[in-house]
Design a protein around this motif. Structure first.
Motif, PDB file in Angstrom:
ATOM      1  N   SER A 226       0.793  -1.227   0.000  1.00  0.00           N
ATOM      2  CA  SER A 226       0.000   0.000   0.000  1.00  0.00           C
ATOM      3  C   SER A 226       0.826   1.277   0.000  1.00  0.00           C
ATOM      4  CB  SER A 226      -0.972   0.003   1.182  1.00  0.00           C
ATOM      5  OG  SER A 226      -0.278  -0.147   2.410  1.00  0.00           O
ATOM      6  N   ASP A 227       1.852   1.378   0.852  1.00  0.00           N
ATOM      7  CA  ASP A 227       2.625   2.617   0.900  1.00  0.00           C
ATOM      8  C   ASP A 227       3.399   2.865  -0.391  1.00  0.00           C
ATOM      9  OD1 ASP A 227       1.774   3.683   3.234  1.00  0.00           O
ATOM     10  OD2 ASP A 227       3.676   3.568   4.287  1.00  0.00           O
ATOM     11  N   GLU A 228       3.719   1.806  -1.106  1.00  0.00           N
ATOM     12  CA  GLU A 228       4.330   2.002  -2.419  1.00  0.00           C
ATOM     13  C   GLU A 228       3.360   2.733  -3.338  1.00  0.00           C
ATOM     14  OE1 GLU A 228       6.677  -0.777  -5.553  1.00  0.00           O
ATOM     15  OE2 GLU A 228       4.568  -1.307  -5.249  1.00  0.00           O
ATOM     16  N   ALA A 229       2.107   2.320  -3.334  1.00  0.00           N
ATOM     17  CA  ALA A 229       1.100   2.989  -4.159  1.00  0.00           C
ATOM     18  C   ALA A 229       0.944   4.446  -3.749  1.00  0.00           C
ATOM     19  CB  ALA A 229      -0.237   2.258  -4.050  1.00  0.00           C
ATOM     20  N   VAL A 230       0.981   4.700  -2.438  1.00  0.00           N
ATOM     21  CA  VAL A 230       0.845   6.068  -1.933  1.00  0.00           C
ATOM     22  C   VAL A 230       1.958   6.962  -2.462  1.00  0.00           C
ATOM     23  CG1 VAL A 230       0.953   7.508   0.133  1.00  0.00           C
ATOM     24  CG2 VAL A 230      -0.365   5.402   0.171  1.00  0.00           C
ATOM     25  N   VAL A 231       3.180   6.503  -2.364  1.00  0.00           N
ATOM     26  CA  VAL A 231       4.327   7.352  -2.674  1.00  0.00           C
ATOM     27  C   VAL A 231       4.663   7.367  -4.162  1.00  0.00           C
ATOM     28  CG1 VAL A 231       6.794   7.717  -2.240  1.00  0.00           C
ATOM     29  CG2 VAL A 231       5.274   7.073  -0.365  1.00  0.00           C
ATOM     30  N   LEU A 232       4.592   6.223  -4.809  1.00  0.00           N
ATOM     31  CA  LEU A 232       5.037   6.138  -6.203  1.00  0.00           C
ATOM     32  C   LEU A 232       3.935   6.395  -7.220  1.00  0.00           C
ATOM     33  CD1 LEU A 232       7.450   3.062  -6.109  1.00  0.00           C
ATOM     34  CD2 LEU A 232       7.913   5.468  -5.595  1.00  0.00           C
TER      35      LEU A 232
ATOM     36  N   LEU B 239      -1.024  -6.010  -5.964  1.00  0.00           N
ATOM     37  CA  LEU B 239      -2.280  -5.697  -5.297  1.00  0.00           C
ATOM     38  C   LEU B 239      -3.466  -5.762  -6.246  1.00  0.00           C
ATOM     39  CD1 LEU B 239      -1.257  -2.639  -3.076  1.00  0.00           C
ATOM     40  CD2 LEU B 239      -1.612  -4.996  -2.343  1.00  0.00           C
ATOM     41  N   GLY B 240      -3.194  -5.531  -7.527  1.00  0.00           N
ATOM     42  CA  GLY B 240      -4.270  -5.505  -8.509  1.00  0.00           C
ATOM     43  C   GLY B 240      -4.737  -4.091  -8.794  1.00  0.00           C
ATOM     44  N   ALA B 241      -5.125  -3.848 -10.040  1.00  0.00           N
ATOM     45  CA  ALA B 241      -5.514  -2.506 -10.475  1.00  0.00           C
ATOM     46  C   ALA B 241      -6.734  -1.988  -9.725  1.00  0.00           C
ATOM     47  CB  ALA B 241      -5.776  -2.505 -11.982  1.00  0.00           C
ATOM     48  N   ASP B 242      -7.704  -2.870  -9.447  1.00  0.00           N
ATOM     49  CA  ASP B 242      -8.928  -2.441  -8.774  1.00  0.00           C
ATOM     50  C   ASP B 242      -8.644  -1.946  -7.359  1.00  0.00           C
ATOM     51  OD1 ASP B 242     -10.347  -3.110 -11.009  1.00  0.00           O
ATOM     52  OD2 ASP B 242     -11.071  -5.034 -10.236  1.00  0.00           O
ATOM     53  N   VAL B 243      -7.777  -2.666  -6.647  1.00  0.00           N
ATOM     54  CA  VAL B 243      -7.429  -2.270  -5.281  1.00  0.00           C
ATOM     55  C   VAL B 243      -6.750  -0.905  -5.277  1.00  0.00           C
ATOM     56  CG1 VAL B 243      -5.968  -2.817  -3.303  1.00  0.00           C
ATOM     57  CG2 VAL B 243      -7.258  -4.632  -4.440  1.00  0.00           C
ATOM     58  N   VAL B 244      -5.775  -0.729  -6.174  1.00  0.00           N
ATOM     59  CA  VAL B 244      -5.032   0.526  -6.227  1.00  0.00           C
ATOM     60  C   VAL B 244      -5.945   1.673  -6.644  1.00  0.00           C
ATOM     61  CG1 VAL B 244      -3.134   1.745  -7.356  1.00  0.00           C
ATOM     62  CG2 VAL B 244      -2.840  -0.638  -6.650  1.00  0.00           C
ATOM     63  N   ALA B 245      -6.842   1.428  -7.585  1.00  0.00           N
ATOM     64  CA  ALA B 245      -7.764   2.473  -8.034  1.00  0.00           C
ATOM     65  C   ALA B 245      -8.614   2.984  -6.875  1.00  0.00           C
ATOM     66  CB  ALA B 245      -8.658   1.934  -9.142  1.00  0.00           C
ATOM     67  N   LYS B 246      -9.022   2.093  -5.985  1.00  0.00           N
ATOM     68  CA  LYS B 246      -9.815   2.511  -4.823  1.00  0.00           C
ATOM     69  C   LYS B 246      -9.008   3.390  -3.879  1.00  0.00           C
ATOM     70  CE  LYS B 246     -12.915  -1.475  -4.966  1.00  0.00           C
ATOM     71  NZ  LYS B 246     -13.323  -2.741  -4.316  1.00  0.00           N
ATOM     72  N   TYR B 247      -7.693   3.106  -3.767  1.00  0.00           N
ATOM     73  CA  TYR B 247      -6.836   3.979  -2.955  1.00  0.00           C
ATOM     74  C   TYR B 247      -6.882   5.410  -3.489  1.00  0.00           C
ATOM     75  CZ  TYR B 247      -4.422   0.379  -0.164  1.00  0.00           C
ATOM     76  OH  TYR B 247      -4.116  -0.598   0.721  1.00  0.00           O
ATOM     77  N   PHE B 248      -6.771   5.535  -4.804  1.00  0.00           N
ATOM     78  CA  PHE B 248      -6.691   6.867  -5.401  1.00  0.00           C
ATOM     79  C   PHE B 248      -8.010   7.626  -5.317  1.00  0.00           C
ATOM     80  CE2 PHE B 248      -2.793   5.186  -7.158  1.00  0.00           C
ATOM     81  CZ  PHE B 248      -1.972   6.299  -7.226  1.00  0.00           C
ATOM     82  N   ASP B 249      -9.090   6.930  -5.027  1.00  0.00           N
ATOM     83  CA  ASP B 249     -10.384   7.591  -4.860  1.00  0.00           C
ATOM     84  C   ASP B 249     -10.575   8.132  -3.451  1.00  0.00           C
ATOM     85  OD1 ASP B 249     -11.168   7.120  -7.448  1.00  0.00           O
ATOM     86  OD2 ASP B 249     -12.189   5.233  -6.987  1.00  0.00           O
ATOM     87  N   ARG B 250      -9.690   7.789  -2.529  1.00  0.00           N
ATOM     88  CA  ARG B 250      -9.842   8.167  -1.128  1.00  0.00           C
ATOM     89  C   ARG B 250      -9.175   9.507  -0.823  1.00  0.00           C
ATOM     90  NH1 ARG B 250      -8.216   2.860   2.283  1.00  0.00           N
ATOM     91  NH2 ARG B 250      -7.510   4.559   3.640  1.00  0.00           N
ATOM     92  N   GLU B 251      -9.879  10.367  -0.090  1.00  0.00           N
ATOM     93  CA  GLU B 251      -9.342  11.675   0.278  1.00  0.00           C
ATOM     94  C   GLU B 251      -8.125  11.542   1.182  1.00  0.00           C
ATOM     95  OE1 GLU B 251     -10.769  15.843   2.455  1.00  0.00           O
ATOM     96  OE2 GLU B 251     -12.226  14.263   2.018  1.00  0.00           O
TER      97      GLU B 251
END
Length: 257
Positions: free
Chosen positions: A146-152, A232-244
């Protein structure tokens, strides 16, 4: 004159970032590898000189470069590597010849497409190991934690090209295509058989992106060694990016706008 040597324009923040990225324990660069830049208030950039060591950098080891003439040269099909070398020459000062890094066009391309405060280019061993492998183009297609998705965020992969005008042109074209698709710059650019480029609105963000790319590479190398990577999969990461809260954390850690 597109390039000049004027240490008064070089900030302590840029020097500190450069020296930090050059620390041997971080294994981001060795000898004279790597380069950094900062966008100045007048639109020019301060960029590390060719052949200088990041770990021991001072304000003397940067030159000030006008972006527009370098973009024009990069987009001129008749321009050669020799032309670029000449434009980056800031002359001799204190018995030392000062010339902008051979990879200055990477920094110029970022500013030409979507201005950003800091750009940091390094050659981390773990990341280059992946980028010199059969997995180079796809290794970072999926986030693996998860933190990789956050930062990168969503990295950009650019195939190998010889450093200098060839890489500058290829980098510029791929970066423009990425921005056209995603509407913003990538935080991380992966250069095949070469290294990484971190793009951020803060020096701390540029370093965070660089270090997280190293961790991400190490995780992948270990995962490949025991059978393969399960992202993690594209769907999981996409949901991260939708979160404030994700966007706020990303801005704080990665220095994104």
């Amino acid at each position: 004159m597109a390039t000049e040597w004027n240490p008064t324009f070089v900030t302590d923040e840029l020097v500190t970032l450069t020296r930090s990225l050059g620390e041997p324990a971080k294994d981001l660069v060795i000898l004279a590898e790597g380069n950094t830049s900062q966008r100045l208030t007048d639109g020019r950039i301060a960029v590390k000189t060719s052949g200088s060591n990041m770990a021991t950098s001072t304000s003397d080891e940067f030159v000030i470069v006008d972006v527009a003439p370098l973009v024009a040269l990069m987009n001129d099909p008749a321009a050669t590597q020799a032309d670029l070398t000449a434009v980056l020459d800031a002359g001799e000062h204190g018995d030392v010849h000062r010339r902008g890094s051979i990879e200055t066009l990477i920094h110029v391309a970022v500013q030409a497409i979507s201005p950003s405060a800091f750009v940091a280019h390094t050659h981390p061993t773990a990341v280059v190991s992946l980028l010199a492998s059969v997995h180079a183009a796809t290794a970072f297609d999926e986030a693996v934690y998860s933190d990789e998705a956050v930062v990168l965020g969503v990295p950009l992969f650019v195939p190998y090209a010889q450093p200098g005008i060839d890489l500058g042109r290829l980098f510029y074209n791929h970066l423009q295509a990425y921005v056209d698709k995603h509407g913003a710059l990538p935080s991380l650019v992966l250069l095949g058989n070469h290294g990484i480029v971190a793009i951020a609105s803060s020096a701390a963000g540029a370093e965070a992106i660089s270090l997280m790319a190293v961790k991400g590479a190490r995780v992948r190398l270990n995962a490949y060694a025991i059978g393969g990577v399960a992202g993690l999969g594209a769907d999981v990461v996409a949901k991260y990016f939708d979160r404030e809260d994700f966007a706020e954390r990303r801005k704080a850690l990665a220095g994104t706008n």
